[in-house]
Design an enzyme around this catalytic site. Structure first.
Site, PDB file in Angstrom:
ATOM      1  N   LEU A  56       0.820  -1.218   0.000  1.00 55.56           N
ATOM      2  CA  LEU A  56       0.000   0.000   0.000  1.00 55.56           C
ATOM      3  C   LEU A  56       0.857   1.272   0.000  1.00 55.56           C
ATOM      4  O   LEU A  56       0.584   2.221  -0.742  1.00 55.56           O
ATOM      5  CB  LEU A  56      -0.919  -0.034   1.233  1.00 55.56           C
ATOM      6  CG  LEU A  56      -1.921   1.097   1.387  1.00 55.56           C
ATOM      7  CD1 LEU A  56      -2.885   1.145   0.207  1.00 55.56           C
ATOM      8  CD2 LEU A  56      -2.694   0.951   2.696  1.00 55.56           C
ATOM      9  N   GLN A 101       0.894   5.251  10.225  1.00 57.98           N
ATOM     10  CA  GLN A 101       0.761   3.840  10.599  1.00 57.98           C
ATOM     11  C   GLN A 101       1.292   3.603  12.000  1.00 57.98           C
ATOM     12  O   GLN A 101       2.310   4.181  12.406  1.00 57.98           O
ATOM     13  CB  GLN A 101       1.568   3.009   9.578  1.00 57.98           C
ATOM     14  CG  GLN A 101       1.508   1.529   9.799  1.00 57.98           C
ATOM     15  CD  GLN A 101       2.078   0.751   8.615  1.00 57.98           C
ATOM     16  OE1 GLN A 101       2.614   1.334   7.679  1.00 57.98           O
ATOM     17  NE2 GLN A 101       1.989  -0.553   8.663  1.00 57.98           N
ATOM     18  N   ARG A 118       7.965   0.525  16.850  1.00 55.68           N
ATOM     19  CA  ARG A 118       9.039   0.994  17.746  1.00 55.68           C
ATOM     20  C   ARG A 118       8.436   1.468  19.055  1.00 55.68           C
ATOM     21  O   ARG A 118       8.897   1.139  20.131  1.00 55.68           O
ATOM     22  CB  ARG A 118       9.781   2.186  17.125  1.00 55.68           C
ATOM     23  CG  ARG A 118      10.622   1.853  15.941  1.00 55.68           C
ATOM     24  CD  ARG A 118      11.478   3.061  15.568  1.00 55.68           C
ATOM     25  NE  ARG A 118      12.522   3.301  16.556  1.00 55.68           N
ATOM     26  CZ  ARG A 118      13.156   4.468  16.697  1.00 55.68           C
ATOM     27  NH1 ARG A 118      12.836   5.493  15.935  1.00 55.68           N
ATOM     28  NH2 ARG A 118      14.092   4.602  17.601  1.00 55.68           N
ATOM     29  N   ARG A 168      -5.515  -2.068  -7.732  1.00 59.15           N
ATOM     30  CA  ARG A 168      -5.734  -3.024  -6.632  1.00 59.15           C
ATOM     31  C   ARG A 168      -7.096  -3.707  -6.660  1.00 59.15           C
ATOM     32  O   ARG A 168      -7.306  -4.660  -5.922  1.00 59.15           O
ATOM     33  CB  ARG A 168      -5.525  -2.308  -5.278  1.00 59.15           C
ATOM     34  CG  ARG A 168      -4.207  -1.552  -5.147  1.00 59.15           C
ATOM     35  CD  ARG A 168      -2.985  -2.453  -5.293  1.00 59.15           C
ATOM     36  NE  ARG A 168      -1.745  -1.707  -5.087  1.00 59.15           N
ATOM     37  CZ  ARG A 168      -0.541  -2.259  -5.135  1.00 59.15           C
ATOM     38  NH1 ARG A 168      -0.401  -3.545  -5.385  1.00 59.15           N
ATOM     39  NH2 ARG A 168       0.543  -1.530  -4.953  1.00 59.15           N
TER      40      ARG A 168
HETATM   41  C1  FAD Z   1       0.110  -6.145  -9.986  1.00 52.81           C
HETATM   42  C2  FAD Z   1       1.265  -5.428  -9.327  1.00 52.81           C
HETATM   43  C3  FAD Z   1       2.462  -6.093  -9.129  1.00 52.81           C
HETATM   44  C4  FAD Z   1       3.542  -5.434  -8.541  1.00 52.81           C
HETATM   45  N1  FAD Z   1       4.704  -6.121  -8.336  1.00 52.81           N
HETATM   46  C5  FAD Z   1       5.762  -5.493  -7.788  1.00 52.81           C
HETATM   47  C6  FAD Z   1       7.007  -6.178  -7.583  1.00 52.81           C
HETATM   48  O1  FAD Z   1       7.135  -7.349  -7.885  1.00 52.81           O
HETATM   49  N2  FAD Z   1       8.036  -5.495  -7.023  1.00 52.81           N
HETATM   50  C7  FAD Z   1       7.919  -4.169  -6.686  1.00 52.81           C
HETATM   51  O2  FAD Z   1       8.888  -3.583  -6.219  1.00 52.81           O
HETATM   52  N3  FAD Z   1       6.753  -3.504  -6.843  1.00 52.81           N
HETATM   53  C8  FAD Z   1       5.679  -4.122  -7.371  1.00 52.81           C
HETATM   54  N4  FAD Z   1       4.508  -3.439  -7.532  1.00 52.81           N
HETATM   55  C9  FAD Z   1       4.430  -2.054  -7.073  1.00 52.81           C
HETATM   56  C10 FAD Z   1       4.495  -1.081  -8.271  1.00 52.81           C
HETATM   57  O3  FAD Z   1       5.725  -1.186  -8.938  1.00 52.81           O
HETATM   58  C11 FAD Z   1       4.290   0.374  -7.790  1.00 52.81           C
HETATM   59  O4  FAD Z   1       5.368   0.719  -6.941  1.00 52.81           O
HETATM   60  C12 FAD Z   1       3.026   0.574  -7.041  1.00 52.81           C
HETATM   61  O5  FAD Z   1       1.942  -0.019  -7.724  1.00 52.81           O
HETATM   62  C13 FAD Z   1       2.767   2.082  -6.850  1.00 52.81           C
HETATM   63  O6  FAD Z   1       2.155   2.581  -7.986  1.00 52.81           O
HETATM   64  P1  FAD Z   1       2.623   3.882  -8.789  1.00 52.81           P
HETATM   65  O7  FAD Z   1       4.039   3.767  -9.224  1.00 52.81           O
HETATM   66  O8  FAD Z   1       1.603   4.097  -9.820  1.00 52.81           O
HETATM   67  O9  FAD Z   1       2.692   4.981  -7.650  1.00 52.81           O
HETATM   68  P2  FAD Z   1       1.716   6.148  -7.244  1.00 52.81           P
HETATM   69  O10 FAD Z   1       2.298   6.871  -6.134  1.00 52.81           O
HETATM   70  O11 FAD Z   1       0.365   5.573  -7.003  1.00 52.81           O
HETATM   71  O12 FAD Z   1       1.783   7.098  -8.486  1.00 52.81           O
HETATM   72  C14 FAD Z   1       0.675   7.542  -9.201  1.00 52.81           C
HETATM   73  C15 FAD Z   1       1.150   7.913 -10.593  1.00 52.81           C
HETATM   74  O13 FAD Z   1       1.934   9.107 -10.495  1.00 52.81           O
HETATM   75  C16 FAD Z   1       3.002   9.047 -11.446  1.00 52.81           C
HETATM   76  N5  FAD Z   1       4.274   9.035 -10.702  1.00 52.81           N
HETATM   77  C17 FAD Z   1       4.470   8.769  -9.396  1.00 52.81           C
HETATM   78  N6  FAD Z   1       5.741   8.908  -9.063  1.00 52.81           N
HETATM   79  C18 FAD Z   1       6.382   9.250 -10.184  1.00 52.81           C
HETATM   80  C19 FAD Z   1       7.746   9.489 -10.474  1.00 52.81           C
HETATM   81  N7  FAD Z   1       8.692   9.416  -9.563  1.00 52.81           N
HETATM   82  N8  FAD Z   1       8.058   9.813 -11.731  1.00 52.81           N
HETATM   83  C20 FAD Z   1       7.121   9.906 -12.689  1.00 52.81           C
HETATM   84  N9  FAD Z   1       5.804   9.674 -12.492  1.00 52.81           N
HETATM   85  C21 FAD Z   1       5.447   9.347 -11.241  1.00 52.81           C
HETATM   86  C22 FAD Z   1       2.810   7.757 -12.236  1.00 52.81           C
HETATM   87  O14 FAD Z   1       2.019   8.026 -13.382  1.00 52.81           O
HETATM   88  C23 FAD Z   1       2.049   6.886 -11.270  1.00 52.81           C
HETATM   89  O15 FAD Z   1       1.328   5.846 -11.894  1.00 52.81           O
HETATM   90  C24 FAD Z   1       3.406  -4.083  -8.108  1.00 52.81           C
HETATM   91  C25 FAD Z   1       2.177  -3.423  -8.298  1.00 52.81           C
HETATM   92  C26 FAD Z   1       1.119  -4.085  -8.888  1.00 52.81           C
HETATM   93  C27 FAD Z   1      -0.195  -3.367  -9.048  1.00 52.81           C
END
Ligand code: FAD
Length: 260
Positions: free
Chosen positions: A87, A98, A102, A181
């Protein structure tokens, strides 16, 4: 797992949420100042359907900053650290606070573990889980007795250990997170959480609640590699959607006559 929408109440959502997003949309396309538009809304001069129509159009067009103006705050308890590890990967437009391992010393370690159904329903697997759960709880208590600080004793907890948090998220990010999700292939516990989140939002605002759907619903196809066989029927996998498109491009799809 318990999920409760703390803010907004139904009254606040009805009085301000559609109105605020409409204001954001309308400000972009109006000569009027935002406070003038707001006054018209407050005076009941803009019908709900009119607000919803404009918001729907603007959201569909991708003008998503307009839905960053409203937020939802949830209390989430009794979820595993496995869930919260996923999350809190969401970084933009969302805040978490959260329970600390600690500063909080767990006194009752009996009921602080989430057990997946696949383990609970298999007697042999359940016995293995129970053994480790009891051992880690006892070991934690022993370390506390020996004067080890909670922040170090917690190293013995498995990922199944429960935690509580609050999450405040704007609508744009909530749609994005639900898109990932609520996917039928998402991990079961986080999916269960967002089904409850959706239910809570629906209770205060069906209009915004209906926007919380798996992302394939918006996109029209499924890009999940584990759905190449199309067992989840919500949307066709990308390769099938592309085949249909190719057929259409080659003129192989006969268009229906208007009279049909
Ligand atoms: C099915 C599934 C499997 C996954 N498996 C793994 C895994 O095996 N290992 C792992 O480490 N993680 C895994 N993840 C986590 C995934 O890689 C993301 O870290 C997580 O879903 C957060 O989503 P987000 O990057 O869209 O972040 P959010 O914070 O929700 O970002 C929202 C949106 O803002 C934009 N954004 C945010 N930050 C940036 C940035 N720095 N630069 C440019 N644009 C940005 C993007 O468009 C992003 O989609 C998984 C997620 C899913 C849904």
């Amino acid at each position: 797992m318990h999920v409760q929408l703390l803010f907004p109440t139904k009254e606040i959502a009805e009085e301000y949420y559609r109105q605020l997003v409409y204001l954001a949309c309308r400000t972009c396309y109006s000569e009027q100042k935002p406070e003038e538009i707001w006054q018209r809304i407050r005076d009941g001069k803009v019908r709900d359907e009119k607000m919803e129509q404009l918001i729907t159009k603007v959201v569909q067009s991708g003008h998503h900053s307009t839905i960053e103006h409203i937020v939802f705050s949830f209390s989430i308890s009794g979820v595993s650290r496995t869930l919260t590890h996923q999350l809190v990967r969401h970084r933009i437009g969302v805040a978490f606070d959260q329970q600390s391992q600690r500063y909080v010393q767990f006194k009752n370690t009996e009921d602080i573990f989430v057990e997946p159904d696949t383990i609970r329903e298999n007697p042999e697997a359940h016995a293995v889980f129970e053994e480790i759960r009891k051992k880690s709880a006892e070991a934690y208590e022993k370390l506390i007795e020996l004067g080890v600080p909670a922040e170090d004793a917690r190293f013995l907890f498995p990922q199944a250990v429960t935690t509580n948090l609050i999450m405040t998220v704007n609508l744009r990010e909530l749609i994005h997170i639900c898109g990932l999700r609520l996917c039928t292939l998402a991990q079961w516990e986080i999916r269960r959480l967002f089904k409850k989140v959706r239910k809570e939002v629906m209770a205060v605002s069906p209009f915004f609640g209906r926007m919380l759907v798996p992302h394939c619903v918006h996109e029209g196809f499924c890009n999940e590699l584990n759905n190449m066989d199309w067992h989840c029927k919500i949307r066709p996998p990308l390769h099938i959607a592309q085949e249909v498109f190719e057929k259409w491009r080659k003129g192989e799809l006969v268009e229906r006559e208007k009279s049909e």
